[in-house]
Scaffold this active site. Structure first.
Site, mmCIF file in Angstrom:
data_model
loop_
_atom_site.group_PDB
_atom_site.id
_atom_site.type_symbol
_atom_site.label_atom_id
_atom_site.label_comp_id
_atom_site.label_asym_id
_atom_site.label_seq_id
_atom_site.Cartn_x
_atom_site.Cartn_y
_atom_site.Cartn_z
ATOM 1 N N GLU A 31 5.581 126.596 29.662
ATOM 2 C CA GLU A 31 5.146 126.449 28.499
ATOM 3 C C GLU A 31 5.272 127.970 27.668
ATOM 4 O O GLU A 31 5.182 129.014 28.324
ATOM 5 C CB GLU A 31 3.588 126.020 28.244
ATOM 6 N N ASN B 5 -0.414 114.978 25.993
ATOM 7 C CA ASN B 5 -0.992 116.251 26.714
ATOM 8 C C ASN B 5 -2.486 116.300 26.332
ATOM 9 O O ASN B 5 -2.761 116.738 25.171
ATOM 10 C CB ASN B 5 0.002 117.310 26.485
ATOM 11 N N GLU B 6 -3.272 115.980 27.429
ATOM 12 C CA GLU B 6 -4.675 116.516 27.172
ATOM 13 C C GLU B 6 -5.537 115.829 25.986
ATOM 14 O O GLU B 6 -6.274 116.571 25.348
ATOM 15 C CB GLU B 6 -4.867 117.882 27.153
ATOM 16 N N CYS C 144 0.066 122.593 24.938
ATOM 17 C CA CYS C 144 -0.692 122.304 23.598
ATOM 18 C C CYS C 144 0.447 122.316 22.638
ATOM 19 O O CYS C 144 0.276 121.917 21.416
ATOM 20 C CB CYS C 144 -1.675 123.355 23.163
#
Length: 828
Positions: A61, A382-383, A250
């Site tokens: 990332e 994602n999350e 993120c």
């Protein structure tokens, strides 16, 4: 201390119920106080889990300047003058540049192309100089560097391009003749000396427009154009990862889901969308990075796929699910936009796998790769903290992908934590929806990783498989690497359920850090392996093809009741505390404070500003994090704690601590944490925190709450405004001695992997269960002081190889204190 008989532990991956056997520790000599004895028994004829070649991988990332200023080899920062306050409040379009004479960044119809909005207007006799990253542009004597620029000068001009530092020139200056409309011009430098503080200067004799001012080392990884920084790419390749997960994180599930176009008013805070990142670099979009800087997208999807292929890894891209996370927590309700993103996911698969004559395969071929990239897995989301909203959209993505590509594994996720309401709801939806694979993420203390080695032992073998996409133990010291190694033995033992696993984050530029810990650290001149990297490399390079069932004895449990003082704290919040009372189980008062006087009973060990105000103890600094004050005796046990708390202002709620031994060892009830979205019980051990339980919820400003915590032995019950909020029993031992055994089908080796995460040697009786083996073993050992940290100039955690010549069907081996040891034993 003399060792005592220890309970037997099954350690090892039988896919059916294991036979239980008894094993006892051999008593240590009375003088051997620092030696703990263990026994390992291996069952070579039993059938353990198969381990896939792709089990361990890496997660890339763009955090900590991992891409621009990191893996992406470009040496010029802000090469296209696109930096903006949208990226970072301190940025201007000339950030990292200094101007001599007249230099102005322009956004008008004279630009290079519609997606490259800004360009530099340079006056006659003027110049600009770029400072690069870290201390400057790094060049090495004798190495070649390729310069390029897009330029426009209707009346013609000569550009003088130079590399220099404070001591003078670093290469012979180059003259570049420019004439007419936008054209790309190139030049090459050979560095005459080495410098970490270089500057790239471009001067123009006459007025000119410039864009995409670039300087690349010729010697990129595998000498690819628009390539990668060689030392960082080689360190990643040396791990031999089975997959590369990218681009987030993120970056994927934050920001606007709109595209970069006139229709969106050239939206600068967008989720990472793959079509923004392909094609000629000068035509790629720019974007604000969630982590507080700009993304040039010079390192984009094509480069990710190419790098995965170069290192023999499976590409594993992640696309937005149109539900934001990472504190934003908003679902996009726009059906047309959702359909566009679903089509983007289908187009991505075609870009990766389609023939060179297909629409998107043709784009890939034009970029230089006519053959497909063999994409087999794709992550959606994602999350996400909104599991119902996420899963509704995930199902639409999955249905569309499976309809066209039934062999693609579509990966869901379980939110940002290892437990709690979001996790439970997400897993229930994933099970009911018969999802292929679920991506779990968690960052916990070393103690948590030692306690939870058995996490996946009880997972349903008939449900979704697990992708452990992000995990780390909150530090880069050797004790963190040890705890992760211990946990990885449990991952391997459960290789039938845990199919993929990747530590996170991967890279950190030491001068631009947003997140710690990280696996590989670097600056503009060097890179170095963390202790965690050495653990990952040892496991990744010695995986094996199947688990060989084994068991080991454990360390005697010496845990007693929870003991400790009490504490009050806040996090980016102002709060008032009152009527604190601690009562022992027999009814006697240990502490009573209504703050009608002073605060002399309280010790302030954290940040923040505390004072008595209107008969309450108030913390007023809304920027300060962990403002802990404590009172009482660290020996207190079996007590009730009462606190009245009122939030005055700020981002979160309250932190009420118990079992406080010191500033790094305590429990606290975190009420209204995570930007006031959930509450949790967290335990800090040696400074690292792990979550024991969590629930959704928020704290109201101005409302007084009654908080009660009942501690009995290792059982804790929590009450909020008189209602039971939850309870837990912290009785899981943090076992420091862990092992797993695997077999390498190619070599026939048994690989005995042992982690001894304690400051004492572990003299161990090893029984190979009658296996016919060679008398020698190749040994790789990682051992260091538990607080050791690898740096640019000192690497105390480094693998040491040796030969052990005492192997037999039964033998004894002493594993060093604070060590990870792999013995490769040939079978005959």
């Amino acid at each position: 201390m003399p060792s005592t008989a220890a309970r037997t532990r099954w350690r090892v991956g039988l896919t059916t119920t294991a036979l239980l056997t008894a094993a006892a520790l051999v008593p240590a000599p009375a003088h051997a106080e620092d030696v703990t004895d263990y026994a390992i028994t291996v069952h070579p004829s039993a059938q353990g889990a198969k381990i896939d070649d792709t089990m361990y991988g890496v997660f890339f990332e763009d955090i900590n300047r991992a891409a621009d200023g990191g893996l992406y080899a470009e040496l010029v920062q802000n090469r296209s003058f696109e930096y903006s306050t949208a990226d970072n409040g301190s940025y201007t379009p000339l950030t990292s540049w200094t101007a001599g004479g007249t230099a102005q960044v322009v956004n008008d119809a004279g630009r290079l192309n519609a997606r490259n909005r800004n360009y530099l207007s340079l006056g006659a006799g003027s110049s600009v100089t770029n400072a690069g990253y870290n201390t400057g542009v790094r060049v090495e004597q004798g190495k070649r560097y390729d310069f390029s620029v897009w330029a426009r000068a209707e009346s013609g001009t000569t550009l003088t391009v130079s590399l220099k530092d404070a001591a003078g020139g670093l290469a012979t200056a180059r003259q570049v003749a420019v004439k007419g409309g936008w054209t790309k011009y190139k030049a090459t430098f050979t560095a005459t000396r080495t410098s970490n503080r270089g500057r790239l200067a471009v001067a123009s004799a006459n007025a000119a427009a410039l864009d995409e001012i670039s300087l690349f080392p010729r010697d990129t990884y595998k000498k690819q154009p628009n390539g990668l920084r060689k030392d960082l790419a080689e360190k990643i390749a040396a791990l031999k990862p089975g997959f590369v997960r990218f681009p987030g994180g993120c970056l994927v599930n934050t920001g606007s889901m709109e595209d970069y176009s006139e229709a969106s008013n050239w939206q600068r805070k967008r989720s990472y969308q793959w079509k923004d990142t392909i094609g000629p670099v000068e035509e790629r979009a720019t974007n604000a990075n969630f982590w507080g800087y700009n993304q040039s997208y010079g390192l984009g999807y094509y480069e990710y796929f190419r790098f995965s292929e170069d290192i023999g890894a499976m590409p594993l891209p992640v696309v937005p699910a149109l539900v934001t996370g990472c504190g934003q927590n908003k679902a996009t309700d726009d059906d047309a936009l959702l359909k566009r993103h679903i089509q983007d996911a289908l187009d991505l698969i075609e870009f990766a796998n389609g023939s060179a004559t297909s629409k998107w395969g043709k784009v890939r071929a034009r970029m230089g790769h006519p053959k497909p990239f063999h994409l087999t897995h794709i992550g959606v989301g994602n999350e996400e903290n909104l599991p119902e909203e996420f899963f509704a959209r995930f199902q639409q993505f999955r249905a569309a992908i499976k309809a066209k590509h039934p062999d693609i594994t579509v990966i869901s996720n379980s939110g940002p934590d290892d437990a709690g309401a979001t996790f439970d709801t997400a897993w229930q939806l994933n099970r009911e929806g018969k999802v292929d694979m679920v991506d779990e993420h968690y960052y916990n203390s070393p103690n948590w990783f030692l306690q939870n080695n058995d996490r996946y032992d009880s997972y349903d073998r008939n449900g979704p498989k697990v992708f452990l996409g992000e995990y780390a133990s909150q530090g880069n010291a050797w004790k963190n690497g040890l705890s992760e190694a211990a946990y990885m033995t449990g991952l391997e033992r459960n290789a039938d359920i845990v199919k993929l696993a990747s530590y996170a984050p991967l890279l950190a530029n030491e001068d631009y850090v947003q997140w710690r810990p990280d696996m590989i650290w670097f600056n503009n001149r060097a890179s170095w392996n963390s202790a965690n990297y050495e653990v990952q490399k040892l496991f990744m390079n010695n995986v094996g093809d199947r688990v060989v069932p084994s068991e080991a004895t454990t360390t005697p449990d010496v845990s007693g009741p929870i003991t400790g003082a009490v504490g009050l704290s806040t996090w980016a919040t102002s709060a008032a505390y009152d009527d604190v009372k601690v009562t022992s189980a027999d009814g006697s008062t240990l502490l009573s404070d209504d703050f009608s006087g002073d605060a002399s009973r309280w010790r302030h060990s954290g940040a923040g500003s505390w004072s008595i105000q209107d008969g309450a103890y108030v913390q007023t600094d809304t920027a300060a994090e962990n403002t802990m004050v404590t009172a009482g005796d660290p020996a207190w046990k079996d007590y009730d704690l009462h606190v009245k708390a009122t939030k005055k202002s700020g981002k979160e709620g309250f932190l009420v601590a118990f079992g406080v031994k010191d500033t790094g060892n305590y429990y606290w009830w975190n009420l209204g944490g995570w930007n006031n979205t959930q509450s949790a019980i967290e335990q800090a051990v040696d400074g690292g925190k792990g979550t024991l339980m969590t629930k959704a919820g928020s704290i109201e400003t101005g409302r007084a709450y009654d908080i009660d915590i009942k501690v009995r032995g290792r059982q804790v019950t929590l009450f909020l405004d008189g209602e039971e909020w939850g309870s837990f029993k912290d009785d899981k031992p943090a076992e420091p001695f862990r092992q797993v055994v695997t077999e390498d089908a190619r070599t026939g080796d048994l690989i005995v992997k042992v982690v001894n995460a304690q400051p004492a040697e572990a003299r161990t009786a090893v029984d190979l269960g009658g296996a016919k083996v060679s008398s020698t073993a190749r040994v790789t050992t990682l051992a260091a002081d538990e607080d050791a940290v690898n740096t640019e100039t000192d690497t105390p955690v480094t693998p040491v190889t040796s030969t052990f010549r005492g192997v037999a069907k039964k033998f004894t081996y002493t594993f060093p204190a604070n060590s990870v040891t792999f013995l490769r034993i040939k079978q005959r």
